[in-house]
Scaffold this motif. Structure first.
Motif, PDB file in Angstrom:
ATOM      1  N   PHE A 160       0.808  -1.211   0.000  1.00  0.00           N
ATOM      2  CA  PHE A 160       0.000   0.000   0.000  1.00  0.00           C
ATOM      3  C   PHE A 160       0.849   1.273   0.000  1.00  0.00           C
ATOM      4  O   PHE A 160       0.325   2.369   0.134  1.00  0.00           O
ATOM      5  CB  PHE A 160      -0.946  -0.001   1.200  1.00  0.00           C
ATOM      6  CG  PHE A 160      -2.141  -0.891   1.021  1.00  0.00           C
ATOM      7  CD1 PHE A 160      -3.347  -0.370   0.598  1.00  0.00           C
ATOM      8  CD2 PHE A 160      -2.055  -2.253   1.275  1.00  0.00           C
ATOM      9  CE1 PHE A 160      -4.457  -1.187   0.435  1.00  0.00           C
ATOM     10  CE2 PHE A 160      -3.143  -3.080   1.116  1.00  0.00           C
ATOM     11  CZ  PHE A 160      -4.356  -2.546   0.695  1.00  0.00           C
ATOM     12  N   LYS A 161       2.167   1.105  -0.114  1.00  0.00           N
ATOM     13  CA  LYS A 161       3.100   2.238  -0.141  1.00  0.00           C
ATOM     14  C   LYS A 161       2.899   3.145   1.068  1.00  0.00           C
ATOM     15  O   LYS A 161       2.802   4.357   0.962  1.00  0.00           O
ATOM     16  CB  LYS A 161       2.969   3.015  -1.444  1.00  0.00           C
ATOM     17  CG  LYS A 161       3.358   2.178  -2.618  1.00  0.00           C
ATOM     18  CD  LYS A 161       3.272   2.934  -3.910  1.00  0.00           C
ATOM     19  CE  LYS A 161       3.852   2.046  -4.973  1.00  0.00           C
ATOM     20  NZ  LYS A 161       3.102   1.926  -6.145  1.00  0.00           N
ATOM     21  N   PHE A 162       2.852   2.504   2.226  1.00  0.00           N
ATOM     22  CA  PHE A 162       2.657   3.190   3.486  1.00  0.00           C
ATOM     23  C   PHE A 162       3.986   3.257   4.200  1.00  0.00           C
ATOM     24  O   PHE A 162       4.569   2.240   4.551  1.00  0.00           O
ATOM     25  CB  PHE A 162       1.648   2.409   4.337  1.00  0.00           C
ATOM     26  CG  PHE A 162       1.391   2.978   5.698  1.00  0.00           C
ATOM     27  CD1 PHE A 162       0.614   4.109   5.833  1.00  0.00           C
ATOM     28  CD2 PHE A 162       1.915   2.377   6.821  1.00  0.00           C
ATOM     29  CE1 PHE A 162       0.356   4.625   7.089  1.00  0.00           C
ATOM     30  CE2 PHE A 162       1.658   2.890   8.081  1.00  0.00           C
ATOM     31  CZ  PHE A 162       0.882   4.023   8.210  1.00  0.00           C
ATOM     32  N   PHE A 163       4.490   4.467   4.409  1.00  0.00           N
ATOM     33  CA  PHE A 163       5.758   4.644   5.114  1.00  0.00           C
ATOM     34  C   PHE A 163       6.866   3.855   4.435  1.00  0.00           C
ATOM     35  O   PHE A 163       7.496   2.992   5.006  1.00  0.00           O
ATOM     36  CB  PHE A 163       5.606   4.209   6.576  1.00  0.00           C
ATOM     37  CG  PHE A 163       6.845   4.415   7.405  1.00  0.00           C
ATOM     38  CD1 PHE A 163       7.275   5.673   7.719  1.00  0.00           C
ATOM     39  CD2 PHE A 163       7.575   3.336   7.864  1.00  0.00           C
ATOM     40  CE1 PHE A 163       8.412   5.861   8.481  1.00  0.00           C
ATOM     41  CE2 PHE A 163       8.716   3.510   8.629  1.00  0.00           C
ATOM     42  CZ  PHE A 163       9.129   4.777   8.935  1.00  0.00           C
ATOM     43  N   THR A 164       7.081   4.123   3.162  1.00  0.00           N
ATOM     44  CA  THR A 164       8.154   3.437   2.455  1.00  0.00           C
ATOM     45  C   THR A 164       8.983   4.433   1.671  1.00  0.00           C
ATOM     46  O   THR A 164       8.535   5.529   1.354  1.00  0.00           O
ATOM     47  CB  THR A 164       7.604   2.397   1.457  1.00  0.00           C
ATOM     48  OG1 THR A 164       6.764   3.061   0.519  1.00  0.00           O
ATOM     49  CG2 THR A 164       6.837   1.304   2.162  1.00  0.00           C
ATOM     50  N   LEU A 165      10.157   4.009   1.353  1.00  0.00           N
ATOM     51  CA  LEU A 165      10.997   4.748   0.422  1.00  0.00           C
ATOM     52  C   LEU A 165      10.860   4.043  -0.914  1.00  0.00           C
ATOM     53  O   LEU A 165      11.025   2.840  -0.991  1.00  0.00           O
ATOM     54  CB  LEU A 165      12.456   4.732   0.871  1.00  0.00           C
ATOM     55  CG  LEU A 165      12.743   5.408   2.201  1.00  0.00           C
ATOM     56  CD1 LEU A 165      14.193   5.163   2.600  1.00  0.00           C
ATOM     57  CD2 LEU A 165      12.457   6.879   2.137  1.00  0.00           C
ATOM     58  N   GLU A 166      10.536   4.799  -1.926  1.00  0.00           N
ATOM     59  CA  GLU A 166      10.344   4.188  -3.230  1.00  0.00           C
ATOM     60  C   GLU A 166      11.417   4.676  -4.183  1.00  0.00           C
ATOM     61  O   GLU A 166      11.784   5.847  -4.163  1.00  0.00           O
ATOM     62  CB  GLU A 166       8.981   4.588  -3.804  1.00  0.00           C
ATOM     63  CG  GLU A 166       7.826   4.149  -2.950  1.00  0.00           C
ATOM     64  CD  GLU A 166       6.532   4.733  -3.453  1.00  0.00           C
ATOM     65  OE1 GLU A 166       6.457   5.062  -4.654  1.00  0.00           O
ATOM     66  OE2 GLU A 166       5.628   4.860  -2.652  1.00  0.00           O
ATOM     67  N   LEU A 167      11.882   3.791  -5.018  1.00  0.00           N
ATOM     68  CA  LEU A 167      12.831   4.168  -6.053  1.00  0.00           C
ATOM     69  C   LEU A 167      12.096   4.254  -7.371  1.00  0.00           C
ATOM     70  O   LEU A 167      11.509   3.277  -7.809  1.00  0.00           O
ATOM     71  CB  LEU A 167      13.961   3.132  -6.153  1.00  0.00           C
ATOM     72  CG  LEU A 167      14.819   2.979  -4.911  1.00  0.00           C
ATOM     73  CD1 LEU A 167      15.822   1.860  -5.120  1.00  0.00           C
ATOM     74  CD2 LEU A 167      15.515   4.264  -4.576  1.00  0.00           C
ATOM     75  N   GLY A 168      12.096   5.423  -7.964  1.00  0.00           N
ATOM     76  CA  GLY A 168      11.439   5.614  -9.250  1.00  0.00           C
ATOM     77  C   GLY A 168      12.443   5.460 -10.361  1.00  0.00           C
ATOM     78  O   GLY A 168      13.609   5.142 -10.123  1.00  0.00           O
TER      79      GLY A 168
END
Length: 124
Positions: free
Chosen positions: A72-80
């Protein structure tokens, strides 16, 4: 990969900090209190969906918590493709955890000194 590992580590730390009774299961009240404390930007519906998915196995352990939070992309670091994006709440939660750890670190050290030489101390 390194960012993903750090993100997972932070989620596990958030789980431990939110598991108020320390039973290894995040009940709804603990989840609710955690979300309220970190000022999540997720809607009420999204949060209910997240918790509903977490409870499919009845127990919300740290592995389940991490898996659903990442989904759910909750409290994450995402790499685009070319940029990194950090959830605004992540920095606040990390700061809170650091502050809380500083408060209990001395107590834990004192307990370890007290337990030193005991059977329990040897296991730690």
């Amino acid at each position: 990969r390194e960012e993903q590992a750090r993100s997972e580590e932070r989620l596990r730390a958030l789980f431990v900090a939110s598991d108020a009774d320390g039973n290894g299961n995040l009940d709804f009240q603990e989840f609710h209190d955690m979300v309220k404390h970190i000022n999540s930007t997720k809607t009420h519906r999204e949060l209910l969906r997240m918790y509903g998915e977490m409870t499919l196995n009845r127990m919300v352990d740290s592995n389940t918590f991490v898996r659903v939070c990442r989904k759910f992309k909750f409290f994450t670091l995402e790499l685009g493709p070319s940029i990194k994006r950090q959830d605004n709440s992540a920095a606040e939660v990390f700061e809170l955890l650091t502050t809380e750890w500083a408060k209990i670190e001395d107590v834990i050290h004192e307990l370890l000194v007290v337990l030193e030489g005991s059977a329990m101390g040897k296991r730690l």
